[in-house]
Design a protein around this motif. Structure first.
Motif, PDB file in Angstrom:
ATOM      1  N   ILE A 153      56.990  45.325  40.844  1.00 31.50           N
ATOM      2  CA  ILE A 153      56.581  46.457  40.008  1.00 31.50           C
ATOM      3  C   ILE A 153      55.125  46.835  40.259  1.00 31.50           C
ATOM      4  O   ILE A 153      54.804  48.011  40.484  1.00 31.50           O
ATOM      5  N   PHE A 154      54.226  45.859  40.202  1.00 29.58           N
ATOM      6  CA  PHE A 154      52.807  46.159  40.454  1.00 29.58           C
ATOM      7  C   PHE A 154      52.611  46.875  41.784  1.00 29.58           C
ATOM      8  O   PHE A 154      51.951  47.929  41.843  1.00 29.58           O
ATOM      9  N   PRO A 155      53.139  46.346  42.898  1.00 30.02           N
ATOM     10  CA  PRO A 155      52.922  47.035  44.182  1.00 30.02           C
ATOM     11  C   PRO A 155      53.459  48.460  44.190  1.00 30.02           C
ATOM     12  O   PRO A 155      52.807  49.373  44.710  1.00 30.02           O
ATOM     13  N   PHE A 156      54.640  48.664  43.589  1.00 30.93           N
ATOM     14  CA  PHE A 156      55.215  50.011  43.590  1.00 30.93           C
ATOM     15  C   PHE A 156      54.346  50.974  42.788  1.00 30.93           C
ATOM     16  O   PHE A 156      54.031  52.083  43.246  1.00 30.93           O
ATOM     17  N   VAL A 157      53.959  50.583  41.588  1.00 33.05           N
ATOM     18  CA  VAL A 157      53.164  51.460  40.730  1.00 33.05           C
ATOM     19  C   VAL A 157      51.805  51.738  41.361  1.00 33.05           C
ATOM     20  O   VAL A 157      51.330  52.882  41.390  1.00 33.05           O
ATOM     21  N   GLU A 158      51.185  50.697  41.910  1.00 31.03           N
ATOM     22  CA  GLU A 158      49.835  50.865  42.436  1.00 31.03           C
ATOM     23  C   GLU A 158      49.807  51.621  43.758  1.00 31.03           C
ATOM     24  O   GLU A 158      48.770  52.180  44.131  1.00 31.03           O
ATOM     25  N   GLN A 159      50.934  51.682  44.450  1.00 36.16           N
ATOM     26  CA  GLN A 159      51.011  52.479  45.677  1.00 36.16           C
ATOM     27  C   GLN A 159      51.365  53.936  45.406  1.00 36.16           C
ATOM     28  O   GLN A 159      51.047  54.814  46.201  1.00 36.16           O
ATOM     29  N   ASN A 160      52.014  54.198  44.284  1.00 40.87           N
ATOM     30  CA  ASN A 160      52.518  55.540  44.020  1.00 40.87           C
ATOM     31  C   ASN A 160      51.731  56.321  42.971  1.00 40.87           C
ATOM     32  O   ASN A 160      51.953  57.526  42.815  1.00 40.87           O
ATOM     33  N   TYR A 161      50.826  55.654  42.279  1.00 38.60           N
ATOM     34  CA  TYR A 161      50.060  56.323  41.234  1.00 38.60           C
ATOM     35  C   TYR A 161      48.598  55.918  41.345  1.00 38.60           C
ATOM     36  O   TYR A 161      48.267  54.862  41.877  1.00 38.60           O
ATOM     37  N   ARG A 162      47.738  56.761  40.785  1.00 33.33           N
ATOM     38  CA  ARG A 162      46.285  56.518  40.844  1.00 33.33           C
ATOM     39  C   ARG A 162      45.901  55.571  39.716  1.00 33.33           C
ATOM     40  O   ARG A 162      45.307  55.956  38.713  1.00 33.33           O
ATOM     41  N   VAL A 163      46.277  54.290  39.885  1.00 28.63           N
ATOM     42  CA  VAL A 163      45.978  53.281  38.878  1.00 28.63           C
ATOM     43  C   VAL A 163      45.189  52.141  39.511  1.00 28.63           C
ATOM     44  O   VAL A 163      45.259  51.899  40.722  1.00 28.63           O
ATOM     45  N   SER A 164      44.461  51.431  38.685  1.00 33.55           N
ATOM     46  CA  SER A 164      43.652  50.315  39.153  1.00 33.55           C
ATOM     47  C   SER A 164      44.526  49.125  39.522  1.00 33.55           C
ATOM     48  O   SER A 164      45.608  48.922  38.966  1.00 33.55           O
ATOM     49  N   THR A 165      44.026  48.318  40.429  1.00 31.93           N
ATOM     50  CA  THR A 165      44.736  47.099  40.841  1.00 31.93           C
ATOM     51  C   THR A 165      44.142  45.844  40.191  1.00 31.93           C
ATOM     52  O   THR A 165      44.591  44.738  40.472  1.00 31.93           O
ATOM     53  N   ARG A 166      43.150  46.002  39.312  1.00 34.67           N
ATOM     54  CA  ARG A 166      42.499  44.850  38.698  1.00 34.67           C
ATOM     55  C   ARG A 166      43.251  44.421  37.434  1.00 34.67           C
ATOM     56  O   ARG A 166      43.766  45.242  36.675  1.00 34.67           O
ATOM     57  N   ALA A 167      43.290  43.118  37.194  1.00 37.40           N
ATOM     58  CA  ALA A 167      43.990  42.593  36.016  1.00 37.40           C
ATOM     59  C   ALA A 167      43.389  43.129  34.726  1.00 37.40           C
ATOM     60  O   ALA A 167      44.109  43.423  33.760  1.00 37.40           O
ATOM     61  N   GLN A 168      42.061  43.246  34.663  1.00 41.53           N
ATOM     62  CA  GLN A 168      41.416  43.714  33.425  1.00 41.53           C
ATOM     63  C   GLN A 168      41.698  45.184  33.130  1.00 41.53           C
ATOM     64  O   GLN A 168      41.338  45.683  32.056  1.00 41.53           O
ATOM     65  N   ASP A 169      42.371  45.869  34.060  1.00 40.57           N
ATOM     66  CA  ASP A 169      42.759  47.257  33.842  1.00 40.57           C
ATOM     67  C   ASP A 169      44.253  47.385  33.560  1.00 40.57           C
ATOM     68  O   ASP A 169      44.814  48.482  33.604  1.00 40.57           O
ATOM     69  N   ARG A 170      44.909  46.250  33.286  1.00 36.22           N
ATOM     70  CA  ARG A 170      46.319  46.249  32.896  1.00 36.22           C
ATOM     71  C   ARG A 170      46.462  45.655  31.495  1.00 36.22           C
ATOM     72  O   ARG A 170      45.793  44.672  31.155  1.00 36.22           O
ATOM     73  N   ALA A 171      47.356  46.252  30.696  1.00 38.30           N
ATOM     74  CA  ALA A 171      47.692  45.711  29.383  1.00 38.30           C
ATOM     75  C   ALA A 171      49.204  45.539  29.314  1.00 38.30           C
ATOM     76  O   ALA A 171      49.957  46.289  29.946  1.00 38.30           O
ATOM     77  N   PHE A 172      49.642  44.552  28.530  1.00 35.32           N
ATOM     78  CA  PHE A 172      51.078  44.297  28.382  1.00 35.32           C
ATOM     79  C   PHE A 172      51.422  44.198  26.906  1.00 35.32           C
ATOM     80  O   PHE A 172      50.642  43.679  26.101  1.00 35.32           O
ATOM     81  N   ALA A 173      52.621  44.672  26.561  1.00 35.41           N
ATOM     82  CA  ALA A 173      53.154  44.497  25.214  1.00 35.41           C
ATOM     83  C   ALA A 173      54.670  44.462  25.284  1.00 35.41           C
ATOM     84  O   ALA A 173      55.287  45.206  26.055  1.00 35.41           O
ATOM     85  N   GLY A 174      55.267  43.606  24.461  1.00 36.97           N
ATOM     86  CA  GLY A 174      56.717  43.531  24.382  1.00 36.97           C
ATOM     87  C   GLY A 174      57.130  43.088  22.999  1.00 36.97           C
ATOM     88  O   GLY A 174      56.387  42.394  22.306  1.00 36.97           O
ATOM     89  N   PHE A 175      58.334  43.463  22.595  1.00 40.04           N
ATOM     90  CA  PHE A 175      58.840  43.059  21.285  1.00 40.04           C
ATOM     91  C   PHE A 175      60.159  42.301  21.433  1.00 40.04           C
ATOM     92  O   PHE A 175      60.893  42.494  22.399  1.00 40.04           O
ATOM     93  N   SER A 176      60.435  41.437  20.471  1.00 39.89           N
ATOM     94  CA  SER A 176      61.675  40.657  20.432  1.00 39.89           C
ATOM     95  C   SER A 176      61.822  39.869  21.735  1.00 39.89           C
ATOM     96  O   SER A 176      60.943  39.074  22.073  1.00 39.89           O
ATOM     97  N   ALA A 177      62.907  40.090  22.491  1.00 41.04           N
ATOM     98  CA  ALA A 177      63.041  39.388  23.772  1.00 41.04           C
ATOM     99  C   ALA A 177      61.903  39.758  24.712  1.00 41.04           C
ATOM    100  O   ALA A 177      61.464  38.940  25.529  1.00 41.04           O
ATOM    101  N   GLY A 178      61.396  40.979  24.606  1.00 39.94           N
ATOM    102  CA  GLY A 178      60.211  41.355  25.371  1.00 39.94           C
ATOM    103  C   GLY A 178      58.974  40.659  24.858  1.00 39.94           C
ATOM    104  O   GLY A 178      58.030  40.405  25.621  1.00 39.94           O
TER     105      GLY A 178
END
Length: 526
Positions: A304-329
């Protein structure tokens, strides 16, 4: 059929006006297929939901649903997540008052299970139901000839006049209810403060994307995500965008967070309030990925990271990623938070009990660059989630982990997860700062005083097109030396102090609308 316009004896201005009116009628006639009805016939009913302000109790708004089923269908019901209970009466999962929306009371929480409400068939063959609804976003579907009050065993039909923008991306994708409606809040009869999830005039773009995934078994060899690009997204922006990755729960897939959770609307409302910076949202799908939580982590890292970072103008640094999930997520969020803090700078686990953390995991969480959030619905009785979530948050705090615990009234539903996401965006994601400090001193005119220059440097942890602003307070021990504004990331204070005040100096950055507070380590004057 052409319209003959007589030549009246009128002054030129009035003649021009009359000609324009006749021309408009001619265009309308030419563009419309007209079937001559009886003189008393009403226009055909518009299909889909209609929200109407009533200014009457209990909620000040009502919704009328209009739906056309096959003529062989004998009874249609609406099935929606709008049944209510007093919080104290929810003693187990699917327990509570189960009052329909017409019986809503202040202080109620939306509870499970859902029930069906009967619709009435009009002479035009359209099924209708009008019901009051409080403020918020609601999911609904229709059942045909369903005899079970909870719609158990009945096929759910979405609303053809109000379908989700993105339909399931592969056969068998879970998540059957695919229609939503938003109801505003009434000033006269206030219910819930849900303006943060309201539709917005300026919306970005939702994209359903399929990427190569050697790990995926369903679909084999490929997998799906939903990407939201915020309004004004610029693929050539000099500063890359931060990215929020979201996980659904059991029984859903990658469309859930933007369609049922309206995550994109929650983001745009927060951006409009200048409470968060624009970011890209990636809604993932953990179905069809072997290996449980670790398999999902491997999918993020390797595919997922490689696909998103190759196709969109997003940062590749961990401090520029956030995660959230609920229940099983939320369970997957705990795995990332405990064992893979190198992948994200911000973590959020919602409506998930969470296992006890080891000392190594606690040490890892203490080093998280951005922040950690834990939250739940206070009446979530599914496996004692509410109790376990709060107990785990308390244990982590006691172990020295800084976290933001935010709990709201509610059970295991989207009525809980939407406000949790709003809180996460407005208080944590990509808002972290660091404050550095340099202190110098020189003798002042009086022999017992010194001239201290304290220079604080405030930096954003995550990528941003805006620098932190606001003010910095300077302290020597408990003594407030003064404050200074932040300009281009720097705040400077010059202060004459008594040499007897021999305490290290600390700089406290107050934060601003886009950035959170931080403070420096104590520094002795040089």
């Amino acid at each position: 059929m052409p319209v003959a316009i007589p030549r009246p004896l009128l002054p030129p201005p009035r003649r021009r006006l009359l000609l324009a009116l006749f021309a408009a009628v001619a265009v309308a006639v030419a563009a419309t297929t007209v079937v001559a009805p009886a003189a008393s016939a009403a226009p055909p009913a518009r299909l889909g939901p209609t929200v109407t302000r009533t200014d009457t109790p209990p909620t000040g708004y009502e919704v009328t649903f209009r739906y056309r089923a096959h003529e062989d269908v004998q009874q249609v019901h609406v099935y929606g997540d709008w049944f209510y209970s007093r919080p104290e009466n929810i003693t187990c999962q699917d327990c509570g008052d189960a009052r329909p929306p017409a019986e809503w009371q202040p202080g109620d929480v939306a509870a499970t299970p859902w029930h069906i409400l009967p619709m009435s068939k009009g002479p035009d063959g359209v099924w209708t139901l009008t019901t009051p609804l409080p403020a918020g976003t609601f999911r609904y579907a229709f059942t045909h000839d369903c005899a079970n009050e909870l719609a158990t065993g009945c096929t759910l039909h979405d609303d053809p006049a109000n379908r989700w923008q993105i339909q399931p991306q592969y056969p068998g994708a879970p998540g059957a209810v695919r229609s939503t409606i938003y109801v505003p809040a009434s000033r006269k009869f206030p219910t819930y403060d849900t303006g943060y999830q309201a539709p917005v005039a300026r919306v970005g773009r939702l994209e359903s994307r399929r990427y190569t995934s050697p790990l995926s078994t369903n679909p084999a060899g490929v997998h799906d995500i939903v990407v939201y690009l915020p309004h004004g997204y610029d693929p050539h922006r000099a500063t890359p965008y931060p990215t929020l990755y979201l996980s659904h729960g059991s029984g859903d897939h990658s469309t859930a967070w933007t369609m049922q959770g309206v995550a994109h609307l929650i983001l745009e409302n927060a951006i409009a309030d200048r409470a968060v910076q624009p970011m890209v949202i990636v809604s993932t799908d953990f179905n069809g990925l072997p290996g449980g939580n670790e398999g999902y982590v491997n999918e993020l890292r390797n595919n997922i990271f490689p696909f998103v970072e190759q196709n969109y103008r997003v940062s590749t640094r961990a401090q520029d990623r956030a995660f959230a999930g609920f229940s099983a997520g939320g369970s997957r969020a705990y795995t990332l938070m405990y064992d893979h803090t190198d992948l994200f700078g911000y973590h959020a686990a919602w409506s998930a009990g969470g296992p006890a953390a080891t000392q190594a995991q606690i040490d890892s969480m203490k080093a998280v660059a951005g922040g950690i959030m834990i939250g739940t619905g206070l009446q979530d009785r599914l496996g004692n989630i509410a109790e376990n979530s709060q107990r785990n948050a308390a244990a982590l705090r006691a172990a020295g982990v800084e976290l933001d615990e935010y709990n709201v009234p509610g059970v295991h539903t989207w009525h809980v997860w939407r406000p949790l996401l709003d809180h996460y965006l407005r208080t944590l994601t990509f808002r972290a700062t660091t404050t550095g400090l340099d202190v110098t001193s020189a003798p002042a005119g009086a022999s017992d005083h010194s001239r201290v220059t304290a220079t604080a440097t405030v930096d954003a942890v995550s990528t941003s097109t805006t620098a932190p602003a606001g003010r910095v307070d300077f302290y020597a021990g408990d003594t407030h030396l003064g404050s200074a504004p932040v300009h281009n990331g720097v705040a400077r204070l010059n202060k004459t102090i008594h040499r007897g005040l021999n305490a290290p100096v600390v700089a406290h950055y107050r934060g601003d609308t886009l950035f959170n507070a931080s403070q420096s380590a104590p520094v002795d004057a040089r």
